[in-house]
Scaffold this motif. Structure first.
Motif, mmCIF file in Angstrom:
data_model
loop_
_atom_site.group_PDB
_atom_site.id
_atom_site.type_symbol
_atom_site.label_atom_id
_atom_site.label_comp_id
_atom_site.label_asym_id
_atom_site.label_seq_id
_atom_site.Cartn_x
_atom_site.Cartn_y
_atom_site.Cartn_z
ATOM 1 N N ASN A 112 -8.227 4.674 3.325
ATOM 2 C CA ASN A 112 -8.329 4.844 1.871
ATOM 3 C C ASN A 112 -7.194 5.702 1.332
ATOM 4 O OD1 ASN A 112 -10.622 3.276 1.566
ATOM 5 N ND2 ASN A 112 -12.030 5.000 1.767
ATOM 6 N N LYS A 113 -6.821 6.738 2.086
ATOM 7 C CA LYS A 113 -5.701 7.586 1.664
ATOM 8 C C LYS A 113 -4.396 6.792 1.629
ATOM 9 C CE LYS A 113 -7.506 12.023 3.343
ATOM 10 N NZ LYS A 113 -7.303 13.152 4.273
ATOM 11 N N ILE A 114 -4.201 5.950 2.634
ATOM 12 C CA ILE A 114 -2.987 5.121 2.686
ATOM 13 C C ILE A 114 -2.966 4.129 1.531
ATOM 14 C CG2 ILE A 114 -1.785 3.338 4.021
ATOM 15 C CD1 ILE A 114 -2.781 4.780 6.567
ATOM 16 N N ILE A 115 -4.125 3.502 1.276
ATOM 17 C CA ILE A 115 -4.215 2.523 0.185
ATOM 18 C C ILE A 115 -3.934 3.190 -1.157
ATOM 19 C CG2 ILE A 115 -5.807 1.037 -1.107
ATOM 20 C CD1 ILE A 115 -7.157 0.362 1.563
ATOM 21 N N LYS A 116 -4.535 4.357 -1.387
ATOM 22 C CA LYS A 116 -4.342 5.075 -2.649
ATOM 23 C C LYS A 116 -2.878 5.462 -2.838
ATOM 24 C CE LYS A 116 -6.047 9.154 -5.165
ATOM 25 N NZ LYS A 116 -6.203 8.481 -6.465
ATOM 26 N N ALA A 117 -2.240 5.986 -1.778
ATOM 27 C CA ALA A 117 -0.825 6.369 -1.859
ATOM 28 C C ALA A 117 0.065 5.150 -2.059
ATOM 29 C CB ALA A 117 -0.422 7.121 -0.590
ATOM 30 N N ALA A 118 -0.260 4.043 -1.363
ATOM 31 C CA ALA A 118 0.539 2.821 -1.482
ATOM 32 C C ALA A 118 0.474 2.262 -2.895
ATOM 33 C CB ALA A 118 0.040 1.775 -0.479
ATOM 34 N N ILE A 119 -0.713 2.295 -3.499
ATOM 35 C CA ILE A 119 -0.864 1.809 -4.874
ATOM 36 C C ILE A 119 -0.078 2.685 -5.836
ATOM 37 C CG2 ILE A 119 -2.521 1.494 -6.754
ATOM 38 C CD1 ILE A 119 -4.563 0.610 -4.666
ATOM 39 N N ASP A 120 -0.115 4.007 -5.621
ATOM 40 C CA ASP A 120 0.656 4.927 -6.462
ATOM 41 C C ASP A 120 2.145 4.568 -6.437
ATOM 42 O OD1 ASP A 120 -1.449 6.459 -7.364
ATOM 43 O OD2 ASP A 120 -1.296 7.939 -5.764
ATOM 44 N N TYR A 121 2.696 4.471 -5.227
ATOM 45 C CA TYR A 121 4.128 4.191 -5.091
ATOM 46 C C TYR A 121 4.468 2.806 -5.651
ATOM 47 C CZ TYR A 121 4.983 8.308 -2.204
ATOM 48 O OH TYR A 121 5.122 9.605 -1.761
ATOM 49 N N MET A 122 3.637 1.824 -5.368
ATOM 50 C CA MET A 122 3.910 0.461 -5.811
ATOM 51 C C MET A 122 3.936 0.372 -7.337
ATOM 52 S SD MET A 122 1.769 -3.026 -5.012
ATOM 53 C CE MET A 122 0.400 -2.507 -6.066
ATOM 54 N N LEU A 123 2.929 0.970 -7.996
ATOM 55 C CA LEU A 123 2.862 0.900 -9.456
ATOM 56 C C LEU A 123 4.018 1.651 -10.107
ATOM 57 C CD1 LEU A 123 -0.978 1.353 -10.125
ATOM 58 C CD2 LEU A 123 0.371 -0.740 -10.315
ATOM 59 N N VAL A 124 4.357 2.826 -9.552
ATOM 60 C CA VAL A 124 5.444 3.621 -10.139
ATOM 61 C C VAL A 124 6.796 2.933 -9.954
ATOM 62 C CG1 VAL A 124 6.705 5.803 -9.991
ATOM 63 C CG2 VAL A 124 4.203 5.801 -9.892
ATOM 64 N N VAL B 235 4.865 11.997 -8.503
ATOM 65 C CA VAL B 235 4.173 10.981 -7.705
ATOM 66 C C VAL B 235 5.108 10.460 -6.622
ATOM 67 C CG1 VAL B 235 3.051 8.718 -7.722
ATOM 68 C CG2 VAL B 235 2.634 10.325 -9.590
ATOM 69 N N LEU B 236 6.360 10.186 -6.992
ATOM 70 C CA LEU B 236 7.338 9.685 -6.029
ATOM 71 C C LEU B 236 7.641 10.726 -4.959
ATOM 72 C CD1 LEU B 236 9.846 7.794 -8.374
ATOM 73 C CD2 LEU B 236 8.126 6.807 -6.860
ATOM 74 N N ARG B 237 7.519 11.995 -5.309
ATOM 75 C CA ARG B 237 7.763 13.080 -4.342
ATOM 76 C C ARG B 237 6.540 13.341 -3.467
ATOM 77 N NH1 ARG B 237 11.720 17.116 -5.693
ATOM 78 N NH2 ARG B 237 10.207 18.709 -5.116
ATOM 79 N N GLY B 238 5.443 12.636 -3.741
ATOM 80 C CA GLY B 238 4.233 12.800 -2.941
ATOM 81 C C GLY B 238 3.412 14.017 -3.298
ATOM 82 N N GLU B 239 3.710 14.642 -4.438
ATOM 83 C CA GLU B 239 3.007 15.865 -4.837
ATOM 84 C C GLU B 239 1.793 15.584 -5.718
ATOM 85 O OE1 GLU B 239 7.066 18.603 -5.014
ATOM 86 O OE2 GLU B 239 6.445 17.364 -6.734
ATOM 87 N N MET B 240 1.823 14.419 -6.396
ATOM 88 C CA MET B 240 0.737 14.052 -7.299
ATOM 89 C C MET B 240 0.358 12.595 -7.089
ATOM 90 S SD MET B 240 1.762 15.930 -10.918
ATOM 91 C CE MET B 240 0.255 15.345 -11.719
ATOM 92 N N SER B 241 -0.761 12.229 -7.683
ATOM 93 C CA SER B 241 -1.218 10.842 -7.675
ATOM 94 C C SER B 241 -1.311 10.378 -9.132
ATOM 95 C CB SER B 241 -2.582 10.742 -6.992
ATOM 96 O OG SER B 241 -3.093 9.428 -7.079
ATOM 97 N N LEU B 242 -1.398 9.086 -9.347
ATOM 98 C CA LEU B 242 -1.583 8.595 -10.716
ATOM 99 C C LEU B 242 -2.943 9.035 -11.255
ATOM 100 C CD1 LEU B 242 -0.169 4.947 -10.497
ATOM 101 C CD2 LEU B 242 0.884 6.910 -11.608
#
Length: 436
Positions: A235-247, A350-357
């Motif tokens: 779930n953590k990977i999916i959430k991070a992947a969606i963040d990066y993909m959308l941004v 978000v791109l720096r991995g410090e925040m999420s959408l």
């Protein structure tokens, strides 16, 4: 009679929505035929009866035509039904060795479109049915919570209206402040005369719609299982992947806006900074610089005198951690805050991995002591650009209530909740109601 008629109308509307979805899916494939060498698709899909039967049957199984759900909960059931219908239909075609006759991409489009069109159509249809009195159900509410009562009777999608006398079809019981014996007595006193009794769980702060409920028949006991889904690495990977993909995929939209706002800020105050950087609390309390567009005057030496002349503002800040009429905000800053564009640079976080959408608000370092014992829960996930507070529809939420919202988010995280918050954020921003 009204219940039966409304169910018939809702089924017919869903059939029409499926028909429209198939028509649009085939039309989109025909457009693709102009650019790509793909098999020719015709409108015979409109007569693919299995699509209609499978989808309507699964929606009925989930209780969409017999129960009254909140819009977002029902939309989740529609999306689930869409994917399940696709899986069943595709499996049936493959077992019958007929999969070669149908385009898989067209089928995917059909079920993606139904997941969008059916919920939208229900919004309008239920409003119409409620207006003519067909989608109305009398209800009585036992509660001291006025917000709970208002949420029931002000939502046409649910369709509940206050009973004018002792007769009612549905009884709602707010169990939060009731002990077990009192709750049981109320249910026993009303179960013979109420067609349906709905009560909230005694334990508050958990989304039990995501829990599994098991019946242990021999002991006549129900057990609930709650899952902390954010402990799952997947779930953590999916959430991070969606963040990066959308941004990353949307950089062509927000990138030029970022540049235009930067020029605008420099034009208003040439010597001022473009970005405002402030230390905030990240995941597990790790500090990071949170980026925003500067929305305040660089020179704030006037503030001590202003606060002295406006003691009510100082009192308001102690409760809500913001001012009612903040004199530090510039004209450009007022626009950026109203449209929430001031938070656009947080996409870089978000791109720096410090925040999420989506996530809890990024708390200031000095606020950690105010969060108190809830800090380990709130800081267990990455802070978000938007979250429950921003889409709550209220701007006067106190600090402690915001913390409770963030705790609820952490305890009840799901991908669906993130999708709902993201969609509500877009609606809020487009309505120029961004959180300040």
């Amino acid at each position: 009679m009204n219940k039966f008629l409304s169910a018939v109308v809702l089924i017919l509307i869903d059939v029409i929505s499926i028909f429209i979805s198939i028509f649009m899916a085939v039309s989109l494939r025909k457009i693709l035929n102009l650019f790509f060498d793909v098999p020719v698709i015709d409108y015979s899909y409109l007569l693919f009866v299995s699509v209609y039967i499978t989808f309507i049957f699964i929606l009925g199984y989930f209780g969409v035509y017999t129960k009254r759900f909140d819009f977002w909960h029902e939309t989740r059931l529609v999306v689930k039904s869409s994917f399940l219908s696709f899986a069943i239909l595709l499996a049936g075609l493959m077992l019958g060795q007929n999969s070669g006759y149908y385009s898989r991409s067209t089928l995917v489009l059909i079920f993606l479109l139904t997941a969008i069109i059916i919920p939208i159509s229900k919004l309008f249809v239920k409003r119409f049915l409620f207006g003519i009195g067909l989608w109305k159900d009398t209800a009585k509410v036992i509660t001291d919570n006025e917000n709970f009562k208002a949420a029931l009777f002000e939502d046409y999608y649910l369709g509940y209206v206050k009973s004018s006398d002792s007769k009612h079809n549905t009884l709602f019981i707010d169990s939060v402040n009731l002990n077990k014996d009192t709750l049981n007595k109320i249910i026993e006193d009303n179960i013979r005369n109420s067609r349906e009794i709905i009560f909230t769980p005694v334990l508050n702060g958990y989304d039990f719609s995501q829990a599994n409920i098991y019946n242990m028949f021999n002991s006549r006991t129900n057990v609930f299982t709650l899952e902390n889904k954010l402990l799952s690495k997947l779930n953590k990977i999916i959430k991070a992947a969606i963040d990066y993909m959308l941004v990353v995929c949307s950089i062509f939209f927000w990138g030029p806006v970022l540049i235009l706002i930067a020029f605008w800020l420099k034009r208003e105050e040439p010597k001022g900074d473009i970005l405002f950087k402030q230390r905030r609390l990240g995941i597990n309390g790790k500090e990071f610089f949170c980026y925003k567009f500067r929305t305040m005057h660089s020179d704030q030496s006037f503030m001590p005198k202003w606060l002295e002349n406006h003691p009510e503002e100082k009192a308001y800040y102690e409760i809500y951690h913001k001012y009612m009429h903040d004199p530090r905000i510039t004209k450009v800053g007022e626009f950026l805050r109203k449209t929430s564009l001031d938070e656009l640079p947080q996409l870089l976080n978000v791109l720096r991995g410090e925040m999420s959408l989506i996530g809890p608000r990024p708390y200031m370092v000095i606020e950690k002591k105010d969060i108190g014992r809830k800090a380990p829960l709130v800081l267990a996930v990455k802070p978000g650009i938007t979250g429950l507070w921003q889409v709550s529809g209220r701007s006067d939420i106190g600090f402690n209530e915001r913390v409770e919202m963030d705790v609820w988010y952490m305890k009840n995280w799901s991908l669906w909740n993130d999708i709902v918050i993201l969609l509500k954020t877009i609606s809020t921003v487009l309505g120029r109601g961004g959180a300040r």
